[in-house]
Design an enzyme around this catalytic site. Structure first.
Site, PDB file in Angstrom:
ATOM      1  N   ASP A   1       0.853  -1.189   0.000  1.00 19.98           N
ATOM      2  CA  ASP A   1       0.000   0.000   0.000  1.00 19.98           C
ATOM      3  C   ASP A   1       0.889   1.240   0.000  1.00 19.98           C
ATOM      4  O   ASP A   1       1.832   1.335   0.797  1.00 19.98           O
ATOM      5  CB  ASP A   1      -0.878  -0.053   1.259  1.00 19.98           C
ATOM      6  CG  ASP A   1      -1.884   1.061   1.319  1.00 19.98           C
ATOM      7  OD1 ASP A   1      -3.081   0.788   1.156  1.00 19.98           O
ATOM      8  OD2 ASP A   1      -1.464   2.226   1.527  1.00 19.98           O
TER       9      ASP A   1
ATOM     10  N   ASN B   1      -2.008  12.949  -3.466  1.00 21.76           N
ATOM     11  CA  ASN B   1      -2.996  13.504  -4.410  1.00 21.76           C
ATOM     12  C   ASN B   1      -3.308  14.961  -4.076  1.00 21.76           C
ATOM     13  O   ASN B   1      -3.411  15.804  -4.966  1.00 21.76           O
ATOM     14  CB  ASN B   1      -4.300  12.696  -4.334  1.00 21.76           C
ATOM     15  CG  ASN B   1      -4.263  11.446  -5.199  1.00 21.76           C
ATOM     16  OD1 ASN B   1      -3.615  11.430  -6.237  1.00 21.76           O
ATOM     17  ND2 ASN B   1      -4.942  10.411  -4.771  1.00 21.76           N
TER      18      ASN B   1
ATOM     19  N   ASP C   1      -1.968   9.441 -10.379  1.00 21.15           N
ATOM     20  CA  ASP C   1      -2.082   8.339 -11.354  1.00 21.15           C
ATOM     21  C   ASP C   1      -0.700   7.941 -11.877  1.00 21.15           C
ATOM     22  O   ASP C   1      -0.371   6.763 -11.999  1.00 21.15           O
ATOM     23  CB  ASP C   1      -2.950   8.770 -12.550  1.00 21.15           C
ATOM     24  CG  ASP C   1      -4.421   8.838 -12.183  1.00 21.15           C
ATOM     25  OD1 ASP C   1      -4.771   8.433 -11.060  1.00 21.15           O
ATOM     26  OD2 ASP C   1      -5.215   9.291 -13.024  1.00 21.15           O
TER      27      ASP C   1
ATOM     28  N   GLU D   1      -4.794   2.340  -4.161  1.00 23.24           N
ATOM     29  CA  GLU D   1      -3.320   2.401  -4.146  1.00 23.24           C
ATOM     30  C   GLU D   1      -2.745   1.158  -3.478  1.00 23.24           C
ATOM     31  O   GLU D   1      -1.702   1.200  -2.848  1.00 23.24           O
ATOM     32  CB  GLU D   1      -2.801   3.680  -3.459  1.00 23.24           C
ATOM     33  CG  GLU D   1      -3.714   4.363  -2.497  1.00 23.24           C
ATOM     34  CD  GLU D   1      -4.036   3.541  -1.239  1.00 23.24           C
ATOM     35  OE1 GLU D   1      -4.964   2.724  -1.350  1.00 23.24           O
ATOM     36  OE2 GLU D   1      -3.391   3.743  -0.203  1.00 23.24           O
TER      37      GLU D   1
END
Ligand SMILES: Nc1nc2c(ncn2[C@@H]2O[C@H](COP(=O)(O)OP(=O)(O)OP(=O)(O)O)[C@@H](O)[C@H]2O)c(=O)[nH]1
Length: 339
Positions: A211, A219, A228, A255
């Site tokens: 993770d 983000n 992304d 993620e």
């Protein structure tokens, strides 16, 4: 003649050769042109089943360009070669001594491994009833003998195009469009196979969940598109780190990634995952809002199990999830493996 001997002829001048002379099937590959199809790296395989040598030779010469052609001289050999090679298409004569074409197709359609292979009948039984009967048995097309070469080529081309599109769609359905690694659906299919394989052979299976740390703040800091891109980089990097053909990485969701290492003991798996964990930070993808590093890092939970009758792969994932939680709780950017 053995298959590998035949394959060794790949660079020789193309010519057709009939198996009946040696009582063995013949495989012809013409790779003077690019043999690779749109998907995969394998040339398409066509199995021709016909008791008449002249027909086999003619069809082989017509169809061999850029393809692998397998010849069978009767129904029994056709069935054996279909199961062995799982061709992309079967051209099947109807009237043959021993097992007829109708019996062959029934057998193919009742076997899970061959039921999806398209079959084109090629026959001198040419009444509408004959044709309907062949199509009712599951053939995708029906070509009458004597055949016209251009018609055979066109119909074969159509069926192979359909097959290619179908395979491409099947493949796309198993790939994550953002990262271009396998998706969760592929993982769900793969883990069952791997689990059962390791159970049968009493081998260890190692599984890890990975993770990205503080990805929400990544983000927030750099924007979703950069997020992304970071996901793509991480996925590609990990994929390149896995060297064995049966090791897989798939996007588990958001993620989070899952890695499956069949036939891998805990020590080896821990070493591989520790290397991956360290190498992600060494990629130096800036992550200024991370609390633990200037760069993107990942946390990893993992466990190793020899599948037993009473256990399931879902239980292994549950255990792995706990270790991922521990890796997060202990400060992230680390591997926690079930002792
Ligand atoms: N850019 C991008 N972000 C995604 C994608 N999938 C999931 N995310 C984001 O990943 C973030 C995951 O956040 P959290 O579950 O809070 O986890 P985290 O911020 O990484 O925190 P820890 O895992 O505890 O370190 C969410 O903000 C999701 O929007 C994706 O495809 N693209």
């Amino acid at each position: 003649m053995e298959d590998n001997q035949i394959i060794n002829q790949r660079n020789s001048t193309s010519h057709c050769f009939d198996s009946s002379l040696e009582n063995e099937p013949f495989i012809m590959i013409d790779d003077t042109k690019d043999p690779f199809s749109l998907i995969g790296s394998e040339p398409e395989k066509i199995l021709i089943v016909d008791d008449a040598k002249d027909n086999r030779t003619m069809l082989c010469e017509l169809l061999m360009s850029q393809r692998k052609v397998i010849l069978a001289k009767d129904g029994a050999q056709g069935l054996a070669l279909a199961t062995k090679h799982l061709p992309d298409l079967i051209l099947l004569d109807v009237m043959m001594p021993g097992i007829t074409g109708h019996q062959v197709i029934r057998s193919l359609k009742s076997d899970e491994s061959t039921m999806h292979i398209p079959v084109i009948f090629i026959s001198s039984k040419i009444s509408a009833d004959d044709e309907k009967y062949g199509l009712d048995l599951g053939a995708v097309d029906y070509i009458s003998k004597p055949f016209h070469p251009a018609i055979v080529q066109a119909r074969v081309k159509n069926v192979l195009r359909e097959q290619r599109n179908k395979k491409l769609l099947e493949k796309l359905a198993l790939v994550d469009s953002l990262t271009e690694i396998y998706n969760r659906r592929f993982y769900e299919l793969d883990i069952r196979k791997v689990w059962n394989g390791c159970k049968r052979e009493n081998k260890a299976i190692s599984l890890a969940l990975l993770d990205i740390d503080y990805f929400k703040s990544y983000n927030d800091e750099y924007g979703h598109l950069s997020g992304d891109e970071a996901l793509r980089l991480v996925a590609k990097h990990i994929k390149n780190q896995l060297k064995r053909p049966h090791d897989i990485i798939a996007r588990y969701g958001g993620e989070e990634f899952v890695i499956v290492l069949p036939d891998t003991n805990a020590d080896d798996a821990k070493r591989i995952l520790t290397d991956i964990c360290q190498s992600i930070e060494q990629l130096k993808i800036p992550h200024e809002s991370s609390v633990i590093s200037h760069y993107v890092t990942i946390s990893i939970g993992g466990a190793t199990m020899i599948p037993k009758h009473e256990a399931s792969h879902e239980e292994l994932v549950k255990i792995v999830d706990e270790y991922l939680y521990q890796a997060k709780a202990q400060g992230r950017n680390r591997v926690c493996w079930q002792p």
